[in-house]
Structures are given as structure tokens and as C-alpha cells.
Design a protein around this motif. Structure first.
Motif, PDB file in Angstrom:
ATOM      1  N   THR A  76      -5.610 104.758  15.711  1.00 15.04           N
ATOM      2  CA  THR A  76      -6.241 104.160  16.869  1.00 15.04           C
ATOM      3  C   THR A  76      -6.198 102.648  16.752  1.00 15.04           C
ATOM      4  N   LYS A  77      -6.065 101.987  17.874  1.00 12.21           N
ATOM      5  CA  LYS A  77      -6.053 100.532  17.879  1.00 12.21           C
ATOM      6  C   LYS A  77      -6.523 100.041  19.242  1.00 12.21           C
ATOM      7  N   GLY A  78      -6.969  98.808  19.264  1.00  8.13           N
ATOM      8  CA  GLY A  78      -7.460  98.242  20.507  1.00  8.13           C
ATOM      9  C   GLY A  78      -8.272  96.996  20.231  1.00  8.13           C
ATOM     10  N   SER A  79      -8.966  96.502  21.227  1.00 11.04           N
ATOM     11  CA  SER A  79      -9.763  95.286  21.081  1.00 11.04           C
ATOM     12  C   SER A  79     -11.223  95.579  21.392  1.00 11.04           C
ATOM     13  N   TYR A  80     -12.098  94.831  20.742  1.00 15.16           N
ATOM     14  CA  TYR A  80     -13.522  94.993  21.004  1.00 15.16           C
ATOM     15  C   TYR A  80     -13.848  94.556  22.425  1.00 15.16           C
ATOM     16  N   ALA A  81     -13.038  93.626  22.953  1.00 15.45           N
ATOM     17  CA  ALA A  81     -13.243  93.180  24.330  1.00 15.45           C
ATOM     18  C   ALA A  81     -13.084  94.338  25.309  1.00 15.45           C
ATOM     19  N   ALA A  82     -12.125  95.226  25.025  1.00 13.07           N
ATOM     20  CA  ALA A  82     -11.928  96.397  25.892  1.00 13.07           C
ATOM     21  C   ALA A  82     -13.142  97.314  25.839  1.00 13.07           C
ATOM     22  N   VAL A  83     -13.737  97.436  24.648  1.00  9.40           N
ATOM     23  CA  VAL A  83     -14.936  98.259  24.512  1.00  9.40           C
ATOM     24  C   VAL A  83     -16.083  97.641  25.295  1.00  9.40           C
ATOM     25  N   GLU A  84     -16.247  96.311  25.185  1.00  8.13           N
ATOM     26  CA  GLU A  84     -17.325  95.639  25.901  1.00  8.13           C
ATOM     27  C   GLU A  84     -17.171  95.785  27.413  1.00  8.13           C
ATOM     28  N   ARG A 113      -6.804 112.307  26.377  1.00  4.03           N
ATOM     29  CA  ARG A 113      -7.443 113.587  26.093  1.00  4.03           C
ATOM     30  C   ARG A 113      -7.129 114.083  24.690  1.00  4.03           C
ATOM     31  N   ILE A 114      -7.889 115.095  24.273  1.00  5.18           N
ATOM     32  CA  ILE A 114      -7.621 115.852  23.058  1.00  5.18           C
ATOM     33  C   ILE A 114      -7.194 117.246  23.496  1.00  5.18           C
ATOM     34  N   ASN A 115      -5.984 117.648  23.156  1.00  8.46           N
ATOM     35  CA  ASN A 115      -5.460 118.950  23.548  1.00  8.46           C
ATOM     36  C   ASN A 115      -5.513 119.929  22.377  1.00  8.46           C
ATOM     37  N   LEU A 116      -6.209 121.032  22.587  1.00  8.67           N
ATOM     38  CA  LEU A 116      -6.203 122.115  21.603  1.00  8.67           C
ATOM     39  C   LEU A 116      -5.060 123.044  21.990  1.00  8.67           C
ATOM     40  N   THR A 141      -7.269 127.988  23.755  1.00  3.93           N
ATOM     41  CA  THR A 141      -6.568 126.741  24.065  1.00  3.93           C
ATOM     42  C   THR A 141      -7.466 125.961  25.006  1.00  3.93           C
ATOM     43  N   GLY A 142      -7.290 124.630  25.026  1.00  2.32           N
ATOM     44  CA  GLY A 142      -8.129 123.841  25.908  1.00  2.32           C
ATOM     45  C   GLY A 142      -7.910 122.361  25.716  1.00  2.32           C
ATOM     46  N   SER A 143      -8.801 121.559  26.295  1.00  2.06           N
ATOM     47  CA  SER A 143      -8.672 120.116  26.194  1.00  2.06           C
ATOM     48  C   SER A 143     -10.010 119.447  26.460  1.00  2.06           C
ATOM     49  N   LEU A 144     -10.136 118.219  25.945  1.00  2.02           N
ATOM     50  CA  LEU A 144     -11.270 117.340  26.223  1.00  2.02           C
ATOM     51  C   LEU A 144     -10.722 116.029  26.741  1.00  2.02           C
ATOM     52  N   SER A 145     -11.308 115.528  27.812  1.00  2.00           N
ATOM     53  CA  SER A 145     -10.880 114.242  28.348  1.00  2.00           C
ATOM     54  C   SER A 145     -12.088 113.323  28.504  1.00  2.00           C
ATOM     55  N   ASN A 146     -11.804 112.044  28.672  1.00  4.14           N
ATOM     56  CA  ASN A 146     -12.849 111.025  28.771  1.00  4.14           C
ATOM     57  C   ASN A 146     -13.699 110.968  27.502  1.00  4.14           C
ATOM     58  N   TYR A 147     -13.128 111.376  26.384  1.00  8.53           N
ATOM     59  CA  TYR A 147     -13.908 111.489  25.147  1.00  8.53           C
ATOM     60  C   TYR A 147     -14.284 110.135  24.560  1.00  8.53           C
ATOM     61  N   MET A 148     -13.437 109.127  24.743  1.00  8.83           N
ATOM     62  CA  MET A 148     -13.762 107.808  24.207  1.00  8.83           C
ATOM     63  C   MET A 148     -14.977 107.211  24.920  1.00  8.83           C
ATOM     64  N   GLU A 149     -14.999 107.319  26.235  1.00  6.32           N
ATOM     65  CA  GLU A 149     -16.135 106.791  26.988  1.00  6.32           C
ATOM     66  C   GLU A 149     -17.403 107.565  26.666  1.00  6.32           C
ATOM     67  N   TYR A 150     -17.267 108.874  26.407  1.00  9.66           N
ATOM     68  CA  TYR A 150     -18.427 109.700  26.077  1.00  9.66           C
ATOM     69  C   TYR A 150     -19.021 109.301  24.727  1.00  9.66           C
ATOM     70  N   PHE A 151     -18.163 109.097  23.727  1.00  6.45           N
ATOM     71  CA  PHE A 151     -18.653 108.780  22.386  1.00  6.45           C
ATOM     72  C   PHE A 151     -19.053 107.312  22.229  1.00  6.45           C
ATOM     73  N   LEU A 152     -18.369 106.397  22.920  1.00  2.00           N
ATOM     74  CA  LEU A 152     -18.626 104.977  22.736  1.00  2.00           C
ATOM     75  C   LEU A 152     -19.494 104.372  23.836  1.00  2.00           C
ATOM     76  N   LYS A 186     -15.818  98.301  28.782  1.00  2.16           N
ATOM     77  CA  LYS A 186     -15.778  99.749  29.040  1.00  2.16           C
ATOM     78  C   LYS A 186     -14.406 100.208  29.525  1.00  2.16           C
ATOM     79  N   GLN A 187     -13.382  99.536  29.046  1.00  4.52           N
ATOM     80  CA  GLN A 187     -12.007  99.911  29.366  1.00  4.52           C
ATOM     81  C   GLN A 187     -11.456 100.774  28.225  1.00  4.52           C
ATOM     82  N   TYR A 188     -12.047 101.946  28.084  1.00  2.00           N
ATOM     83  CA  TYR A 188     -11.740 102.801  26.932  1.00  2.00           C
ATOM     84  C   TYR A 188     -10.329 103.357  26.977  1.00  2.00           C
ATOM     85  N   ASN A 189      -9.720 103.384  28.170  1.00  2.00           N
ATOM     86  CA  ASN A 189      -8.346 103.876  28.257  1.00  2.00           C
ATOM     87  C   ASN A 189      -7.347 102.926  27.611  1.00  2.00           C
ATOM     88  N   GLN A 190      -7.806 101.717  27.265  1.00  2.00           N
ATOM     89  CA  GLN A 190      -6.935 100.762  26.588  1.00  2.00           C
ATOM     90  C   GLN A 190      -6.963 100.941  25.070  1.00  2.00           C
TER      91      GLN A 190
END
Length: 257
Positions: free
Chosen positions: A11-19, A61-64, A79-90, A21-25
Motif C-alpha cells: 500500500t502507498k499514498g499520501s497523508y494529504a489524501a487521507v485528510e 475492493r477486496i475480492n474473495l 465467494t464475495g467481495s468488500l468495497s469501500n473498505y479503506m473509507e470504512y476503516f480509516l 478523505k480521498q481513500y481511492n488514491q
């Protein structure tokens, strides 16, 4: 506990993106593989085995993609998937979205029920079950055979969804006692002081004799049924509010045939 877990996740990114709320970055990618996993304990003496499971991580997403397991003596694939997980956890207000499809040839529910648990249900204090509002999840279930108490259920299937704090069931059906039972409905506990429910039960071609053998309630309230043969059909809709002990409030209960 034993088995093998192999993970390669970056995983990689910037703290500015977190601030912002641009978790897709946040670029999170990789895989996790589980093989020959076994777990058992005093609380789970039946044991859980995962022959093989694989999850793939992407920013979205996370794909099972594979999950081959054995829950006690019951085989289970998913089988399944989880999406929007970064915004949910962070994030603070993120909604976790997901879907899961579960299949089993033969699932034995009785293996997870004990006499102590059955006895405790009569004396333990029940409370209203609160459901999270930040989870949007859909699950489909399909089983060729399910063993529950003294019932042998065939071709069990249905859909369940949790959205905005409301639990819904749709297209749920099973074959038993020579006929079919269908169920649709929802449970809404958003107002914890007066949670509501609305269910529709569709019974088709059930054997009266088999129902008498299987249900203690029929033995208690309709003992004459032991002398009857034939089949019966019924379509019941019942709705109302639940008390704080999770039991329906009789004063507001509506039953329609």
C-alpha cells in the motif's frame, strides 16, 4: 491452530489524501492465500478447516475468489467481495459494502447446538438486537440439505441484506415434510425502544402428520392433528413491534391470512 498463510500486500499514498478523505488514491494491491488451516478450541470443539482460500486486494475492493472450508462436519464454499473498505476503516462515516455467496451440500446446524444452550434460552434475559447502519451487505445462501433439530430441510436457499440498519430476507425457501416453506420479511430496530418486524410465511403442501411429529407447538395447541392425514396450505403475513425481551407485543400484532 495450524496451517499456512501467505500474504503479499503493498500500500502507498499520501497523508494529504487521507485528510481529504480521498481513500481511492491509496494504492493497496496484493493477494492473501490460506491453505490447510485448522482451528479448534474449548469454545469451538467442532473445529474449522480451510482447505484453500484466496483474497485479492485492489484500491476499490477486496475480492474473495476462493474459499473451500469445512465447518465442523459441514462443507462450505464461498465467494464475495468488500468495497469501500479503506473509507470504512480509516474514515469516520464510511460505509462498508459487500456481498457473499455461500454454498453447502450438507450443513448440520445441530452440531453447533448444545443441550446447555437450549436450556439457557428459556432462562437467559433477551434484549433487542441492534444492527449497524454503516454496513451495506448482501448474502445469498444455497444448501442441498440442512439438518436442524429433528427437521431435514432440502434445497434451502435465500437472500439476506443489511442496509441502513434494516435486516431483510427475500426469496427464502426450503422443502420439508413433503411440501415447501417460503419466507420474506424484514426486521427494523432503528428505534430500539420499539423495533418492528414484518414477515410473510408461505406454506404449500405440508404433510399434517409430519408437522405433528416435528413441531411441539402443534402437539400442544392442536393435539387433534395426530389423528389427521393429508396436506395443508397457508399464507400468513404477521407484523408488529417487539418488546425489550425480543418477543412480539400482542397488542399491536397483526396477522393476515
Amino acid at each position: 491452530m495450524e496451517g499456512r498463510i501467505q500474504a503479499d500486500i503493498n500500500t502507498k499514498g499520501s497523508y494529504a489524501a487521507v485528510e481529504k478523505k480521498q481513500y481511492n488514491q491509496l494504492e493497496t494491491r496484493g493477494t492473501m492465500d490460506v491453505s490447510n488451516f485448522k482451528y479448534s478450541s474449548t469454545d469451538v470443539p467442532q473445529g474449522i478447516q480451510i482447505a484453500k482460500a484466496k483474497a485479492e486486494f485492489t484500491p476499490e475492493r477486496i475480492n474473495l475468489t476462493e474459499f473451500d472450508s469445512k465447518i465442523g462436519e459441514s462443507p462450505l464454499q464461498a465467494t464475495g467481495s468488500l468495497s469501500n473498505y479503506m473509507e470504512y476503516f480509516l474514515g469516520e462515516n464510511g460505509t462498508l459494502k459487500g456481498q457473499l455467496a455461500m454454498n453447502s451440500n450438507r450443513f448440520n446446524v445441530n452440531e453447533w447446538m448444545s443441550e446447555n444452550e437450549s436450556a439457557d434460552t428459556t432462562s437467559a434475559e433477551l434484549t433487542v438486537i441492534e444492527l449497524p447502519t454503516n454496513i451495506d451487505f448482501n448474502m445469498t445462501v444455497a444448501a442441498n440439505e440442512v439438518l436442524y433439530d429433528n427437521l431435514n430441510l432440502k434445497d434451502v436457499k435465500g437472500n439476506m441484506s443489511l442496509r441502513d440498519g434494516i435486516l431483510s430476507f427475500s426469496d427464502a425457501s426450503m422443502q420439508t415434510m413433503g411440501g415447501t416453506i417460503g419466507l420474506d420479511g424484514k426486521y427494523d430496530p432503528r428505534d430500539l425502544t420499539a423495533p418492528t418486524f414484518n414477515f410473510n410465511l408461505n406454506i404449500a403442501e405440508l404433510s399434517i402428520a409430519e408437522a405433528f411429529k416435528s413441531f411441539n407447538t402443534i402437539k400442544a395447541f392442536a393435539p387433534i392433528a395426530q389423528n389427521l392425514t393429508g396436506k395443508f396450505n397457508s399464507n400468513l403475513n404477521f407484523s408488529g413491534k417487539l418488546g425489550q425481551n425480543r418477543m412480539p407485543l400482542v397488542t399491536g400484532l397483526e396477522v393476515k391470512d
